[in-house]
Scaffold this active site. Structure first.
Site, mmCIF file in Angstrom:
data_model
loop_
_atom_site.group_PDB
_atom_site.id
_atom_site.type_symbol
_atom_site.label_atom_id
_atom_site.label_comp_id
_atom_site.label_asym_id
_atom_site.label_seq_id
_atom_site.Cartn_x
_atom_site.Cartn_y
_atom_site.Cartn_z
ATOM 1 N N ASN A 46 -5.662 0.846 4.209
ATOM 2 C CA ASN A 46 -5.202 1.376 2.919
ATOM 3 C C ASN A 46 -5.978 2.640 2.546
ATOM 4 O O ASN A 46 -7.193 2.696 2.702
ATOM 5 C CB ASN A 46 -5.416 0.331 1.818
ATOM 6 C CG ASN A 46 -4.458 -0.826 1.969
ATOM 7 O OD1 ASN A 46 -3.277 -0.698 1.689
ATOM 8 N ND2 ASN A 46 -4.963 -1.959 2.451
ATOM 9 N N GLU A 60 -3.168 -5.896 8.721
ATOM 10 C CA GLU A 60 -3.584 -4.984 7.649
ATOM 11 C C GLU A 60 -5.039 -5.285 7.316
ATOM 12 O O GLU A 60 -5.417 -6.448 7.133
ATOM 13 C CB GLU A 60 -2.718 -5.157 6.392
ATOM 14 C CG GLU A 60 -3.214 -4.238 5.259
ATOM 15 C CD GLU A 60 -2.361 -4.271 3.984
ATOM 16 O OE1 GLU A 60 -1.367 -5.015 3.932
ATOM 17 O OE2 GLU A 60 -2.719 -3.527 3.033
ATOM 18 N N GLU A 84 -1.861 3.333 4.939
ATOM 19 C CA GLU A 84 -0.933 2.896 3.880
ATOM 20 C C GLU A 84 -1.234 3.603 2.573
ATOM 21 O O GLU A 84 -2.368 3.600 2.102
ATOM 22 C CB GLU A 84 -1.038 1.383 3.669
ATOM 23 C CG GLU A 84 -0.558 0.574 4.852
ATOM 24 C CD GLU A 84 -0.378 -0.913 4.529
ATOM 25 O OE1 GLU A 84 -0.595 -1.319 3.372
ATOM 26 O OE2 GLU A 84 -0.036 -1.659 5.465
ATOM 27 N N ASP A 139 3.579 2.137 0.853
ATOM 28 C CA ASP A 139 3.280 0.761 0.438
ATOM 29 C C ASP A 139 3.892 0.471 -0.935
ATOM 30 O O ASP A 139 4.169 1.397 -1.702
ATOM 31 C CB ASP A 139 1.752 0.637 0.368
ATOM 32 C CG ASP A 139 1.258 -0.791 0.392
ATOM 33 O OD1 ASP A 139 2.076 -1.720 0.450
ATOM 34 O OD2 ASP A 139 0.027 -0.985 0.363
ATOM 35 N N GLU A 175 6.580 -7.513 2.602
ATOM 36 C CA GLU A 175 5.215 -7.955 2.300
ATOM 37 C C GLU A 175 5.232 -9.113 1.313
ATOM 38 O O GLU A 175 6.120 -9.211 0.477
ATOM 39 C CB GLU A 175 4.450 -6.779 1.701
ATOM 40 C CG GLU A 175 2.990 -7.071 1.499
ATOM 41 C CD GLU A 175 2.242 -5.864 0.973
ATOM 42 O OE1 GLU A 175 1.322 -5.427 1.655
ATOM 43 O OE2 GLU A 175 2.596 -5.362 -0.097
#
Ligand code: C2E
Ligand code: CA
Ligand code: CA
Length: 427
Positions: free
Chosen positions: A235, A177, A267, A297, A354
């Site tokens: 993101n 990520e 995300e 997310d 996560e």
């Protein structure tokens, strides 16, 4: 004695010695482990972390910035609570460093000669008594001006850090990520909480996201060249979803950087998407049409229903870290995790747990059937150039030379290799 609650950074310019130190620390149970190969890099990593590490294991004889200068920065900015010096330098230099570190309230644990042994390292860590929590490093003026933000984007002061994602069944590295950091000359490295809101307020999130997408694509190619083929997640801010053209913009960046969009997952947080569901559906559909994958997310915080989710073009579901972290001791969190995983399976979505920080959380997520995991138990976010070496260390079942070291008679404790956590060995 296990040291799984400790955070440790190893700063050592010699690759092999650094790897040995990291491997020994993993063996004694340290999970929150950082590394750097010189003082400058270490300062960046420590500033980006946003809180002091418990123990700094450091060689004093380093190129670029010598150990004395480095430790003075660490001391002034309160970036570590305790210090272990691994070095062969003169006693007078050692005294200088020790005096300086103590003057700033850093506990000096030990000076140990090279090569490092398991026993010496364990003894040093045992000597660590968590002192009063040290304040986080100087952070941002949280009100950067528009001009500063624009200059930061123009000068590429916004940097990509990457956090590995691991397939729970095999231990394989599947992706990373991308997490942004702002390197502000003179102020150090800032984490998103210090500046994202300002970018949002100034309407600059699209520019930032395009920059990060480009950097992510560049890294994917660089890692490919080093034989590390992974996917990446970027993101996306809610504010970017108002622009119907945004999918085209991101697609153009990926194409310019010769990156297949199917390697990129975008995300979006559940709460954002669900409050604006009608407005964002078409934008999401366009992302998918361009080939990007989509992840929902912080799942569990936004109250989506199966029916709503069924109509959304997501490919991945990321369970919020609060539930992951509480699940081993809290039946309600565990139930939320279980339901979320069932939902992901029903809808054919890949699931990611996560914020996995401990062995217990890893074991539970694995037994509940999460496809992937991400979190400090595996690795903190790191600068891109470190990923290939990190992967090598992650995959190495044993380092043969350590067996030699361990068997070299440094005492009973070091003569047995402590079993690695299952997540490291299970492949
Ligand atoms: P997020 O997308 O939920 O990212 C995960 C955050 O959790 C990251 O913080 C990561 O460093 C942290 N984290 C990962 N594993 C663990 C763990 O085991 N324990 C704990 N306590 N924390 C863990 P970070 O990098 O500070 O980012 C915070 C948030 O800022 C992100 O949350 C995301 O919402 C936002 N953000 C970060 N980078 C970007 C970006 O490039 N674009 C946008 N739009 N938002 C970003
Ligand atoms: Ca995220
Ligand atoms: Ca998240």
């Amino acid at each position: 004695m296990e040291f799984n609650g400790l955070s440790v950074i190893v700063v050592e310019d010699h690759d092999f010695q650094r790897r040995v130190a990291l491997r020994l620390l993993k063996q004694v149970g340290v999970a929150d482990l950082l590394e750097a190969c010189n003082g400058r890099e270490a300062l960046n990593v420590l500033m980006a972390r946003g809180e002091a590490v418990d123990v700094l294991v450091c060689d004093l004889d380093m190129p670029e910035m010598d150990g004395v200068e480095f430790i003075s920065h660490v001391a002034v900015n309160k970036l570590a609570r305790a210090l272990v010096v691994v070095s062969g330098v003169e006693v007078s230099i050692l005294h200088t460093v020790e005096t300086m570190a103590r003057a700033y309230g850093i506990q000096v644990l030990e000076t140990i000669p090279k090569p490092l042994s398991l026993q010496q390292l364990s003894e040093s860590l045992e000597g660590f008594q968590a002192s009063e929590p040290v304040a986080a490093p100087v952070a941002a003026p949280d009100q950067a001006t528009r001009e500063e933000l624009l200059r930061g984007i123009g000068k590429r002061e916004f940097l990509t850090f990457f956090q590995p994602k691991i397939a729970m069944a095999t231990g394989e590295l599947t992706g990373v990520e991308t997490l942004v950091r702002w390197y502000r000359p003179g102020l150090g490295v800032l984490t998103p909480k210090d500046f994202i809101h300002r970018l949002e307020e100034e309407g600059l999130m699209d520019e930032l996201t395009e920059l990060l997408m480009r950097q992510t694509c560049i890294y994917l190619r660089a890692w490919d060249d080093r034989g590390v083929s992974v996917n990446a997640s970027v993101n996306i801010s809610m504010s970017s979803l108002g622009d119907i053209q945004f999918a085209d913009k991101l697609h153009a960046v990926a194409r310019e950087e010769d990156c297949d969009p199917s390697r990129i997952t975008l995300e979006l947080t559940e709460s954002d998407v669900m409050t604006k569901i009608a407005n964002v559906l078409n934008v999401l559909a366009r992302f998918r049409l361009k080939g990007f994958r989509l992840s929902i997310d912080d799942f569990g915080t936004g109250y989506s229903t199966l029916k709503q989710l069924n109509n959304m073009p997501f490919t991945e579901l990321k369970i919020d870290q609060t539930f992951v972290q509480n699940a081993p001791g809290d039946p309600r969190s565990r139930a939320i995790v279980e339901t979320s995983l069932q939902l992901a399976r029903k809808l054919g979505l890949k699931s990611v747990a996560e914020g996995v920080e401990t062995r217990a959380q890893w074991d539970l997520m694995r037994s509940l059937g999460s496809d992937e995991a991400q979190g400090y138990f595996i690795s903190r976010p790191m600068p891109g150039h470190q990923l290939p070496d990190w992967k090598e260390l992650w995959l190495a079942p044993e380092v043969p030379e350590l067996q030699v070291l361990a068997g070299a008679g440094a005492g009973p404790r070091s003569s047995t290799l402590i079993a690695l956590p299952e997540c490291l060995t299970h492949r």
